[in-house]
Motif scaffolding. Structure first.
Motif, PDB file in Angstrom:
ATOM      1  N   LEU A 182      59.785  41.113  85.931  1.00 51.48           N
ATOM      2  CA  LEU A 182      58.785  41.951  86.578  1.00 51.48           C
ATOM      3  C   LEU A 182      58.402  43.084  85.629  1.00 51.48           C
ATOM      4  O   LEU A 182      59.278  43.772  85.103  1.00 51.48           O
ATOM      5  CB  LEU A 182      59.338  42.530  87.880  1.00 51.48           C
ATOM      6  N   GLN A 183      57.127  43.272  85.401  1.00 53.29           N
ATOM      7  CA  GLN A 183      56.683  44.258  84.421  1.00 53.29           C
ATOM      8  C   GLN A 183      56.472  45.612  85.091  1.00 53.29           C
ATOM      9  O   GLN A 183      55.551  45.813  85.853  1.00 53.29           O
ATOM     10  CB  GLN A 183      55.392  43.802  83.741  1.00 53.29           C
ATOM     11  N   HIS A 184      57.377  46.533  84.794  1.00 52.65           N
ATOM     12  CA  HIS A 184      57.359  47.879  85.373  1.00 52.65           C
ATOM     13  C   HIS A 184      57.145  47.838  86.894  1.00 52.65           C
ATOM     14  O   HIS A 184      56.169  48.391  87.411  1.00 52.65           O
ATOM     15  CB  HIS A 184      56.297  48.744  84.690  1.00 52.65           C
ATOM     16  N   PRO A 185      58.062  47.208  87.613  1.00 49.08           N
ATOM     17  CA  PRO A 185      57.953  47.226  89.077  1.00 49.08           C
ATOM     18  C   PRO A 185      58.150  48.635  89.612  1.00 49.08           C
ATOM     19  O   PRO A 185      59.009  49.378  89.138  1.00 49.08           O
ATOM     20  CB  PRO A 185      59.080  46.286  89.515  1.00 49.08           C
ATOM     21  N   GLY A 190      70.949  52.552  80.557  1.00 49.18           N
ATOM     22  CA  GLY A 190      69.897  52.341  79.565  1.00 49.18           C
ATOM     23  C   GLY A 190      68.553  52.003  80.165  1.00 49.18           C
ATOM     24  O   GLY A 190      67.573  51.870  79.445  1.00 49.18           O
ATOM     25  N   HIS A 191      68.502  51.844  81.487  1.00 52.15           N
ATOM     26  CA  HIS A 191      67.257  51.564  82.186  1.00 52.15           C
ATOM     27  C   HIS A 191      67.100  52.558  83.323  1.00 52.15           C
ATOM     28  O   HIS A 191      68.022  53.308  83.636  1.00 52.15           O
ATOM     29  CB  HIS A 191      67.251  50.133  82.736  1.00 52.15           C
ATOM     30  N   GLY A 192      65.955  52.535  83.966  1.00 58.58           N
ATOM     31  CA  GLY A 192      65.717  53.431  85.082  1.00 58.58           C
ATOM     32  C   GLY A 192      65.741  52.702  86.411  1.00 58.58           C
ATOM     33  O   GLY A 192      65.210  51.590  86.522  1.00 58.58           O
ATOM     34  N   VAL A 193      66.363  53.294  87.420  1.00 57.83           N
ATOM     35  CA  VAL A 193      66.267  52.778  88.783  1.00 57.83           C
ATOM     36  C   VAL A 193      64.996  53.361  89.395  1.00 57.83           C
ATOM     37  O   VAL A 193      64.910  54.557  89.648  1.00 57.83           O
ATOM     38  CB  VAL A 193      67.511  53.148  89.614  1.00 57.83           C
ATOM     39  N   ARG A 194      64.008  52.511  89.617  1.00 58.31           N
ATOM     40  CA  ARG A 194      62.699  52.966  90.070  1.00 58.31           C
ATOM     41  C   ARG A 194      62.615  53.066  91.593  1.00 58.31           C
ATOM     42  O   ARG A 194      61.975  53.970  92.138  1.00 58.31           O
ATOM     43  CB  ARG A 194      61.619  52.004  89.553  1.00 58.31           C
ATOM     44  N   ASP A 195      63.227  52.123  92.313  1.00 60.67           N
ATOM     45  CA  ASP A 195      63.105  52.131  93.775  1.00 60.67           C
ATOM     46  C   ASP A 195      64.394  51.622  94.387  1.00 60.67           C
ATOM     47  O   ASP A 195      65.103  50.802  93.787  1.00 60.67           O
ATOM     48  CB  ASP A 195      61.925  51.253  94.206  1.00 60.67           C
ATOM     49  N   VAL A 196      64.701  52.104  95.578  1.00 56.22           N
ATOM     50  CA  VAL A 196      65.843  51.613  96.364  1.00 56.22           C
ATOM     51  C   VAL A 196      65.433  51.620  97.828  1.00 56.22           C
ATOM     52  O   VAL A 196      64.847  52.596  98.305  1.00 56.22           O
ATOM     53  CB  VAL A 196      67.114  52.462  96.119  1.00 56.22           C
ATOM     54  N   ARG A 197      65.722  50.510  98.523  1.00 54.14           N
ATOM     55  CA  ARG A 197      65.343  50.395  99.932  1.00 54.14           C
ATOM     56  C   ARG A 197      66.396  49.589 100.685  1.00 54.14           C
ATOM     57  O   ARG A 197      67.023  48.696 100.125  1.00 54.14           O
ATOM     58  CB  ARG A 197      63.996  49.710 100.090  1.00 54.14           C
ATOM     59  N   GLN A 198      66.551  49.918 101.954  1.00 52.66           N
ATOM     60  CA  GLN A 198      67.374  49.085 102.821  1.00 52.66           C
ATOM     61  C   GLN A 198      66.524  47.941 103.336  1.00 52.66           C
ATOM     62  O   GLN A 198      65.446  48.158 103.897  1.00 52.66           O
ATOM     63  CB  GLN A 198      67.924  49.893 103.992  1.00 52.66           C
ATOM     64  N   GLY A 199      67.007  46.719 103.147  1.00 58.27           N
ATOM     65  CA  GLY A 199      66.274  45.561 103.615  1.00 58.27           C
ATOM     66  C   GLY A 199      66.530  45.289 105.086  1.00 58.27           C
ATOM     67  O   GLY A 199      67.431  45.866 105.704  1.00 58.27           O
ATOM     68  N   GLY A 257      61.030  48.522  83.701  1.00 62.23           N
ATOM     69  CA  GLY A 257      61.022  47.983  82.344  1.00 62.23           C
ATOM     70  C   GLY A 257      60.026  46.854  82.186  1.00 62.23           C
ATOM     71  O   GLY A 257      59.436  46.357  83.158  1.00 62.23           O
ATOM     72  N   GLU A 258      59.819  46.423  80.953  1.00 63.90           N
ATOM     73  CA  GLU A 258      58.973  45.272  80.671  1.00 63.90           C
ATOM     74  C   GLU A 258      59.565  44.003  81.275  1.00 63.90           C
ATOM     75  O   GLU A 258      58.841  43.075  81.628  1.00 63.90           O
ATOM     76  CB  GLU A 258      58.796  45.102  79.159  1.00 63.90           C
ATOM     77  N   ASP A 259      60.885  43.946  81.352  1.00 62.75           N
ATOM     78  CA  ASP A 259      61.579  42.850  82.016  1.00 62.75           C
ATOM     79  C   ASP A 259      62.316  43.433  83.216  1.00 62.75           C
ATOM     80  O   ASP A 259      63.540  43.462  83.272  1.00 62.75           O
ATOM     81  CB  ASP A 259      62.550  42.160  81.044  1.00 62.75           C
ATOM     82  N   PRO A 282      54.764  54.846  77.347  1.00 59.59           N
ATOM     83  CA  PRO A 282      55.230  54.033  76.219  1.00 59.59           C
ATOM     84  C   PRO A 282      55.792  52.718  76.693  1.00 59.59           C
ATOM     85  O   PRO A 282      56.158  52.554  77.856  1.00 59.59           O
ATOM     86  CB  PRO A 282      56.336  54.909  75.607  1.00 59.59           C
ATOM     87  N   ALA A 283      55.854  51.758  75.791  1.00 57.11           N
ATOM     88  CA  ALA A 283      56.520  50.500  76.102  1.00 57.11           C
ATOM     89  C   ALA A 283      58.009  50.749  76.268  1.00 57.11           C
ATOM     90  O   ALA A 283      58.536  51.768  75.866  1.00 57.11           O
ATOM     91  CB  ALA A 283      56.277  49.492  74.974  1.00 57.11           C
ATOM     92  N   VAL A 284      58.683  49.763  76.867  1.00 58.38           N
ATOM     93  CA  VAL A 284      60.116  49.893  77.067  1.00 58.38           C
ATOM     94  C   VAL A 284      60.823  49.980  75.727  1.00 58.38           C
ATOM     95  O   VAL A 284      60.575  49.182  74.833  1.00 58.38           O
ATOM     96  CB  VAL A 284      60.649  48.674  77.842  1.00 58.38           C
ATOM     97  N   LEU A 285      61.707  50.926  75.593  1.00 56.87           N
ATOM     98  CA  LEU A 285      62.471  51.099  74.376  1.00 56.87           C
ATOM     99  C   LEU A 285      63.930  50.831  74.650  1.00 56.87           C
ATOM    100  O   LEU A 285      64.480  51.325  75.620  1.00 56.87           O
ATOM    101  CB  LEU A 285      62.300  52.520  73.837  1.00 56.87           C
ATOM    102  N   GLU A 286      64.557  50.039  73.823  1.00 53.74           N
ATOM    103  CA  GLU A 286      65.981  49.804  73.986  1.00 53.74           C
ATOM    104  C   GLU A 286      66.753  51.051  73.600  1.00 53.74           C
ATOM    105  O   GLU A 286      66.418  51.719  72.620  1.00 53.74           O
ATOM    106  CB  GLU A 286      66.445  48.661  73.082  1.00 53.74           C
ATOM    107  N   PRO A 287      67.811  51.392  74.334  1.00 57.67           N
ATOM    108  CA  PRO A 287      68.660  52.490  73.901  1.00 57.67           C
ATOM    109  C   PRO A 287      69.402  52.115  72.633  1.00 57.67           C
ATOM    110  O   PRO A 287      69.800  50.967  72.443  1.00 57.67           O
ATOM    111  CB  PRO A 287      69.624  52.677  75.076  1.00 57.67           C
ATOM    112  N   SER A 288      69.539  53.076  71.749  1.00 55.06           N
ATOM    113  CA  SER A 288      70.302  52.844  70.539  1.00 55.06           C
ATOM    114  C   SER A 288      71.747  52.543  70.889  1.00 55.06           C
ATOM    115  O   SER A 288      72.313  53.124  71.810  1.00 55.06           O
ATOM    116  CB  SER A 288      70.248  54.093  69.649  1.00 55.06           C
ATOM    117  N   PRO A 289      72.418  51.597  70.190  1.00 55.38           N
ATOM    118  CA  PRO A 289      73.801  51.275  70.513  1.00 55.38           C
ATOM    119  C   PRO A 289      74.717  52.485  70.489  1.00 55.38           C
ATOM    120  O   PRO A 289      75.725  52.519  71.167  1.00 55.38           O
ATOM    121  CB  PRO A 289      74.184  50.256  69.432  1.00 55.38           C
TER     122      PRO A 289
END
Length: 481
Positions: free
Chosen positions: A56-59, A358-367, A378-380, A454-461
């Motif tokens: 999913l691209q930037h959900p 290393g990524h962002g949590v964009r949304d959280v919901r109770q189903g 993210g891009e993925d 910006p496009a998704v950037l990987e965190p440096s190791p």
């Protein structure tokens, strides 16, 4: 004593110490309900999850269809249905044009409370102002019906537009919460360049509006039949609220990003002034105050930036009594869920759950099944279901994408998709002509308009997410999208 029992007792001891510290700070307060977080993110626990979908691209938001499928809004202006087996469908037709730039785009989506009968949904997005040649944008709320084939939006109608339009691609807000009486709350950012306008009730900048489902102002709003403010306004003095939820008792709660720290969670009451930019716990604004006369203090705040996004209230017992009746919010800066248990507007428990470092949590919901669902930006991007703690050992955390367009030179600071979008420094107050009835003033462009996301950037190791956020803060302000 077994190793597991020792670990369990140690965890209980840490929790008790945190609860005691929060209670002490609340008792020592000035009579306001606000408490600072005392949690150390390094103490976060890894949480078990099941990956529902990837690619999913930037959900930005997820809603739950009655057939067990998921409706996902992607920031670039696309909605897709994810089926129960995780297959991602083609873009849904009928989406209006969105202004996809910076923090703008297609943002929140929610289903009407009676969706099973009427197929109605609501979504908000960044919309270009045609009268300005597309140079200015606003936050818009629309309604539509999802057809039975789930491949097209029909009867699309713009219900509301934030006034004035602004030449900025930042701070759109754009979270929707539908109350038990079917009224709609919509959060609106102050668009970054116009922060002082958040203290004015004669525009919509930095406010929360309450609308009927046809877009008209709700009759119980503070200024519906009174002078001094716009009829849609419910509360004001907000910076960039990116989470909103109605609790089972019918109360509205939101959170919002502060300026380099000072992120906060608020119990929203009609007619309340929530202080921005006069009152803030952030580090950036030099003339900040920790209190303001006639202003509402946050229930809880974080001194350092967490970049909150998404907010839900867990009413189900799927995760046991410790988690039940807790708030959960996502952290774009730490790739974590933050659990808050609040009693009488005081936080009595706070825990952090690492989901996607290393990524962002964009949304959280109770189903509807009572489980928590999380969108990873993210891009993925990923859609995850959080599993109860007693289930088998957690899967490995989401790893950074290996896509070629997600890579970055090791010499470039990895700021982007650790969840933080770089922003220019807080601007000087925008000059705006006096508000006149029936006229929506517009604001001029800052000297250096923020660039597109910006496009998704990987965190440096060798660099943690927290270090990336700190690096971003040392230069221009970094804020959650």
């Amino acid at each position: 004593m077994g190793t597991c029992l020792k670990a369990q007792l140690a965890k209980q001891g840490q929790t008790l110490r945190r609860v005691a510290a929060i209670a002490f700070l609340a008792a020592m307060g000035s009579g306001w309900a606000q408490t600072p977080s005392t949690f150390n993110p390094t103490d976060a626990e890894t949480v078990a999850f099941t990956e529902i979908a990837f690619g999913l691209q930037h959900p930005w938001a997820v809603a739950f269809l009655p057939n067990g499928e998921y409706l996902v809004a992607q920031q670039e202006g696309v909605m897709r249905v994810v089926d129960a087996n995780g297959r991602v469908g083609a873009p849904i037709l009928g989406i209006p044009e969105v202004a996809f730039s910076g923090q703008g785009g297609l943002l929140d989506v929610v289903l009407d409370r009676d969706f099973d009968a009427n197929r109605q949904l609501y979504f908000c997005f960044a919309k270009a102002d045609a009268s300005s040649g597309g140079n200015r944008t606003t936050t818009a709320l629309a309604s539509a019906k999802l057809n039975e084939r789930q491949d097209r939006l029909e009867q699309v109608q713009t219900l509301f537009q934030q006034s004035p339009s602004v030449r900025s691609d930042q701070h759109f807000g754009c979270r929707i919460a539908q109350a038990h009486d079917n009224s709609l709350f919509l959060t609106l950012g102050e668009r970054f360049i116009a922060r002082d306008q958040a203290q004015r009730t004669t525009n919509h900048l930095g406010s929360i509006v309450r609308l009927q489902t046809d877009g008209s102002a709700y009759r119980d709003n503070p200024f519906f039949d009174k002078r001094g403010g716009l009829p849609e306004t419910w509360s004001w003095g907000h910076r960039n609220p990116l989470g909103a939820v109605i609790t089972p008792d019918g109360e509205l709660w939101t959170h919002e990003a502060g300026p380099q720290g000072g992120d906060e969670i608020n119990h929203i009451r009609g007619g309340g002034n929530y202080g921005w930019p006069i009152m803030t716990y952030g580090h950036h604004v030099g003339a900040r105050k920790s209190s303001g006369q006639g202003m509402e203090a946050p229930v809880h705040y974080w001194r350092d930036e967490i970049a909150p996004s998404g907010l839900t209230y867990l009413s189900s017992d799927r995760y046991g009594p410790d988690w039940q009746n807790s708030f959960f919010l996502g952290s774009m800066a730490h790739g974590a869920l933050i659990r808050l248990k609040i009693d009488n507007d005081k936080v009595i428990e706070e825990d952090w759950l690492t989901v996607a470092p290393g990524h962002g949590v964009r949304d959280v919901r109770q189903g509807p099944d009572g489980f928590l669902y999380v969108l990873i930006d993210g891009e993925d991007g990923r859609l995850l279901r959080i599993e109860p703690p007693e289930l088998p050992q957690a899967q490995a955390p989401v790893q950074a994408s290996g896509d070629a367009d997600a890579k970055t030179d090791a010499s470039t600071p990895a700021v982007g998709d650790a969840g933080i979008q770089p922003e220019p420094a807080e601007p000087a107050p925008a000059v705006i002509s006096p508000d006149t009835p029936g006229a929506a003033p517009v604001m001029d462009e800052p000297a250096a308009e923020p660039s597109a996301a910006p496009a998704v950037l990987e965190p440096s190791p060798s660099e943690s997410t927290a270090e990336q956020a700190a690096a971003a803060e040392s230069g221009p302000e970094a804020s959650a999208q």
